[in-house]
Design an enzyme around this catalytic site. Structure first.
Site, short mmCIF file in Angstrom:
data_model
loop_
_atom_site.label_atom_id
_atom_site.label_comp_id
_atom_site.label_asym_id
_atom_site.label_seq_id
_atom_site.Cartn_x
_atom_site.Cartn_y
_atom_site.Cartn_z
N THR A 161 -9.10 -23.33 79.12
CA THR A 161 -8.36 -22.45 78.39
C THR A 161 -6.96 -21.89 79.06
O THR A 161 -5.99 -21.94 78.67
CB THR A 161 -9.18 -21.40 77.80
OG1 THR A 161 -10.30 -21.95 77.33
CG2 THR A 161 -8.40 -20.59 76.68
N VAL A 162 -7.25 -21.32 80.22
CA VAL A 162 -6.13 -20.58 80.83
C VAL A 162 -5.19 -21.64 81.61
O VAL A 162 -3.90 -21.41 81.52
CB VAL A 162 -6.78 -19.51 81.74
CG1 VAL A 162 -5.66 -18.64 82.54
CG2 VAL A 162 -7.60 -18.65 81.11
N VAL A 180 -7.76 -8.77 84.45
CA VAL A 180 -8.15 -7.70 83.80
C VAL A 180 -7.42 -7.64 82.73
O VAL A 180 -6.09 -7.38 82.68
CB VAL A 180 -7.95 -6.42 84.76
CG1 VAL A 180 -8.50 -5.12 83.92
CG2 VAL A 180 -8.68 -6.37 85.81
N GLY A 189 -6.64 -9.53 80.10
CA GLY A 189 -5.74 -10.56 79.76
C GLY A 189 -4.15 -10.37 79.88
O GLY A 189 -3.53 -9.92 80.91
N ILE A 227 -2.65 -7.76 78.78
CA ILE A 227 -2.07 -6.31 79.00
C ILE A 227 -1.56 -6.00 80.70
O ILE A 227 -2.46 -6.45 81.30
CB ILE A 227 -2.96 -5.16 78.64
CG1 ILE A 227 -3.66 -5.61 77.30
CG2 ILE A 227 -2.59 -3.82 78.93
CD1 ILE A 227 -4.85 -4.45 76.95
N GLY A 259 -16.51 -18.73 68.04
CA GLY A 259 -16.09 -19.17 69.28
C GLY A 259 -15.41 -17.66 69.86
O GLY A 259 -14.95 -17.89 71.13
N ASP A 308 -18.94 -8.50 82.44
CA ASP A 308 -17.72 -8.64 82.58
C ASP A 308 -16.74 -7.64 82.61
O ASP A 308 -15.97 -7.53 83.45
CB ASP A 308 -17.29 -9.60 81.46
CG ASP A 308 -15.75 -9.91 81.33
OD1 ASP A 308 -15.30 -10.79 81.90
OD2 ASP A 308 -15.23 -9.13 80.51
N LYS A 349 -14.08 -6.12 85.74
CA LYS A 349 -12.63 -5.56 85.58
C LYS A 349 -12.57 -4.01 85.90
O LYS A 349 -11.74 -3.57 86.48
CB LYS A 349 -12.42 -5.80 84.17
CG LYS A 349 -12.18 -7.22 83.61
CD LYS A 349 -12.18 -7.20 82.19
CE LYS A 349 -12.53 -8.75 81.60
NZ LYS A 349 -12.69 -8.95 80.19
N GLY A 399 -7.81 -15.26 75.82
CA GLY A 399 -7.23 -16.30 75.15
C GLY A 399 -6.23 -17.13 76.00
O GLY A 399 -5.72 -16.51 76.86
N1 LIG Z 1 -10.49 -17.57 78.74
C1 LIG Z 1 -9.67 -16.57 78.85
O1 LIG Z 1 -9.35 -15.90 77.71
C2 LIG Z 1 -9.78 -15.58 80.28
C3 LIG Z 1 -9.26 -14.67 80.05
C4 LIG Z 1 -8.96 -13.80 81.29
C5 LIG Z 1 -9.53 -14.58 82.41
N2 LIG Z 1 -9.90 -15.66 82.37
C6 LIG Z 1 -10.49 -16.27 83.79
O2 LIG Z 1 -9.74 -17.37 84.17
C7 LIG Z 1 -10.53 -18.28 84.61
C8 LIG Z 1 -10.48 -19.76 83.99
O3 LIG Z 1 -11.15 -19.50 82.65
P1 LIG Z 1 -11.09 -20.43 81.40
O4 LIG Z 1 -11.70 -19.72 80.15
O5 LIG Z 1 -9.66 -21.11 81.27
O6 LIG Z 1 -12.45 -21.58 81.90
P2 LIG Z 1 -12.53 -22.86 81.24
O7 LIG Z 1 -11.91 -23.06 79.80
O8 LIG Z 1 -14.06 -23.05 81.38
O9 LIG Z 1 -11.77 -23.97 82.47
C9 LIG Z 1 -12.41 -23.99 83.90
C10 LIG Z 1 -11.67 -25.20 84.46
O10 LIG Z 1 -11.96 -25.23 85.98
C11 LIG Z 1 -12.30 -26.77 86.07
N3 LIG Z 1 -13.56 -26.70 87.08
C12 LIG Z 1 -14.60 -26.21 86.85
N4 LIG Z 1 -15.34 -26.43 87.95
C13 LIG Z 1 -14.62 -27.15 88.72
C14 LIG Z 1 -14.74 -28.08 89.98
N5 LIG Z 1 -16.01 -27.79 90.70
N6 LIG Z 1 -13.75 -28.67 90.43
C15 LIG Z 1 -12.53 -28.82 89.71
N7 LIG Z 1 -12.49 -28.22 88.62
C16 LIG Z 1 -13.37 -27.46 88.07
C17 LIG Z 1 -12.71 -27.43 84.50
O11 LIG Z 1 -12.45 -28.68 84.74
P3 LIG Z 1 -12.71 -29.56 83.51
O12 LIG Z 1 -11.75 -29.26 82.58
O13 LIG Z 1 -12.30 -30.89 84.06
O14 LIG Z 1 -14.12 -29.62 83.04
C18 LIG Z 1 -11.72 -26.66 83.68
O15 LIG Z 1 -10.66 -27.31 83.58
C19 LIG Z 1 -12.01 -17.77 84.83
O16 LIG Z 1 -12.00 -17.03 86.11
C20 LIG Z 1 -12.11 -16.72 83.70
O17 LIG Z 1 -12.94 -15.43 84.08
C21 LIG Z 1 -10.23 -16.44 81.41
#
Ligand SMILES: NC(=O)c1ccc[n+]([C@@H]2O[C@H](COP(=O)([O-])OP(=O)(O)OC[C@H]3O[C@@H](n4cnc5c(N)ncnc54)[C@H](OP(=O)(O)O)[C@@H]3O)[C@@H](O)[C@H]2O)c1
Length: 430
Positions: free
Chosen positions: A14-15, A134, A136, A138, A189, A203, A207, A304
């Site tokens: 996602t990010v 923390v 997103g 903001i 979702g 979570d 933060k 997001g």
């Molecule tokens: N989603 C949000 O809204 C949000 C907001 C604030 C902070 N965050 C933080 O941002 C970070 C990422 O979140 P996300 O939501 O983007 O997660 P996500 O959608 O689950 O994406 C994780 C990515 O990491 C890759 N990955 C996982 N294990 C791996 C490994 N062993 N080697 C190589 N690549 C690996 C995955 O690869 P594949 O795609 O190939 O499986 C995927 O592309 C997290 O720390 C989360 O806490 C997220």
């Protein structure tokens, strides 16, 4: 134009995909503001074949994210894999050890290992940016570390988890129970298949630990945070809260008291005229109180692809400009130990809801127990009467202390006429 800042992105979920898209779509404005282009040169994720909705043409692919720490043609590593340990930690540590700046959205990593990573970045003389970790989109990290740097902060209170805020909002608006709203949120979702990190408060606690370190100049210490989630909140409590002029929110609170700093995440009764009470749905908000500035209130999207990428790219622009600020707002050696006052010493008012058999003498027994523990009541509420059947009774205390309330509740729960574990919710002042 000056040489581009070359970025490697680890994690294209996602990010990660959002960051690649933002850097591509807003490239011209970003280059103007940063003083040079910011260009992704390398990426790493697990599945090379997956369509991520962004063009990866011309980028070098790495199967092992740790390779990015020493890959050629990379100035900054962006860690967007997630998790407090495993490949994310290994990559960040290796990158800093190589003298490579890092930007991450990983709150779990920062909350658990942030003090050591801050020291590593400081030793290498490179930036470790975590604006996205923390709330997103903001920009609360920058606000605390830079905008309010002249203040003594006395309190930070925030709605730090959009999933919980969505669930509590829906419970109030649709008058539904927790389990039903959680199931809807999962279908939409807004909640993960395993929602425990969100709904159990973990979570938000990650933060809060990060915000508290910046606010109070103390080492980040996740284990010092008192954590309660929202599983036990009922539609009945939400409805009583409204009758009493409150809204129930999952808050993260870091507050200076005469005993030390409190660090706590729990459902709280927030007066309905308070700005935090009006923050509904998936939105996040943070209120910071400083001695010279007064109260500062920030609200926006806490998660997001777009909001989180916005925060990651802000850190990258700072690095492109050559700004390196202390990771935790001051030198690591000058930071205090990240200790917190135990929750048993918390002073405040409480909402208590009992389910009792409606029979003569019950209220007298309950109020006698509270009196014996030195607890005085501000108000009492009972809706309807069904002699011989279960009825809810709500008690609102004056300011008292947690240990006294916990002891009184244990005695009240032992009465024959009290039918279930009493609900206890802390009331947060303005
Ligand atoms: N989603 C949000 O809204 C949000 C907001 C604030 C902070 N965050 C933080 O941002 C970070 C990422 O979140 P996300 O939501 O983007 O997660 P996500 O959608 O689950 O994406 C994780 C990515 O990491 C890759 N990955 C996982 N294990 C791996 C490994 N062993 N080697 C190589 N690549 C690996 C995955 O690869 P594949 O795609 O190939 O499986 C995927 O592309 C997290 O720390 C989360 O806490 C997220």
């Amino acid at each position: 134009m000056t040489r581009p800042l070359r970025i490697a992105v680890a994690g294209l979920g996602t990010v990660g995909a959002g960051v690649v898209r933002l850097l591509q779509e807003n490239a011209a404005a970003i280059a103007a503001r940063a003083g040079r282009p910011i260009t992704v040169t390398a990426v790493a994720a697990r599945d090379r074949a997956k369509d991520r909705g962004v063009s990866l043409d011309g980028l070098t692919w790495y199967d092992d994210p740790r390779s990015l720490a020493s890959a050629d043609g990379v100035d900054v590593v962006v860690e967007l894999i997630g998790g407090s340990d495993g490949p994310a930690k290994a990559l960040v540590e290796a990158s800093l050890a190589q003298g490579r700046a890092v930007v991450t959205a990983n709150k779990a990593l920062l909350a658990v290992h942030g003090a050591a990573l801050g020291r590593a970045a400081e030793a290498a003389g490179v930036a470790l940016g975590f604006e996205a970790a923390v709330a997103g989109g903001i920009p609360v990290i920058k606000v605390l570390r830079e905008g309010l740097a002249g203040n003594r902060v006395s309190r930070v209170a925030g709605i730090l988890n959009g999933t919980c805020n969505y669930i509590l909002t829906e419970m109030r608006v649709a008058r539904k129970e927790f389990a039903d709203v959680l199931a809807d949120a999962q279908a939409l979702g807004y909640a993960e298949a395993d929602p425990s990190f969100d709904i159990d408060g973990v979570d938000a606690a990650h933060k809060l630990a990060i915000l508290a370190a910046l606010a109070f100049g103390s080492e980040v210490n996740f284990s010092a945070v008192h954590i309660e989630g929202i599983r036990r909140i009922s539609a009945l409590d939400i409805s009583f809260a409204e009758d009493l002029g409150y809204r129930i929110k999952l808050l993260g609170i870091a507050r200076e008291t005469s005993d030390g700093v409190e660090l706590r995440v729990h459902p709280a009764m927030v007066p309905s005229q308070n700005l935090l009470a009006a923050v509904d749905g998936v939105f996040n908000a943070v209120m910071v109180e400083g001695d010279f500035v007064g109260k500062v209130f920030l609200q926006g999207r806490g998660a997001g692809a777009g909001p989180t990428a916005s925060a990651v790219v802000a850190d990258l622009i700072d690095i492109a400009r050559g700004c390196v600020v202390p990771v935790w707002g001051q030198a690591s050696a000058s930071m205090a130990q990240g200790e917190a006052v135990p929750i048993a010493r918390h002073q405040g008012a409480y909402f208590i809801r009992l389910m009792v058999v409606d029979q003569p003498g019950v209220l007298a027994d309950v109020t006698a127990i509270l009196r014996d523990h030195g607890i005085s009541l501000e108000s009492m509420l009972q809706h309807g009467r069904k002699p011989g059947e279960a009825v809810p009774i709500v008690l609102v205390t004056h300011e008292t202390n947690e240990a006294a309330v916990a002891a009184a509740i244990a005695d009240v729960a032992a009465l024959d006429a009290v039918l279930e574990t009493p609900a206890l919710i802390r009331i947060e002042p303005e």
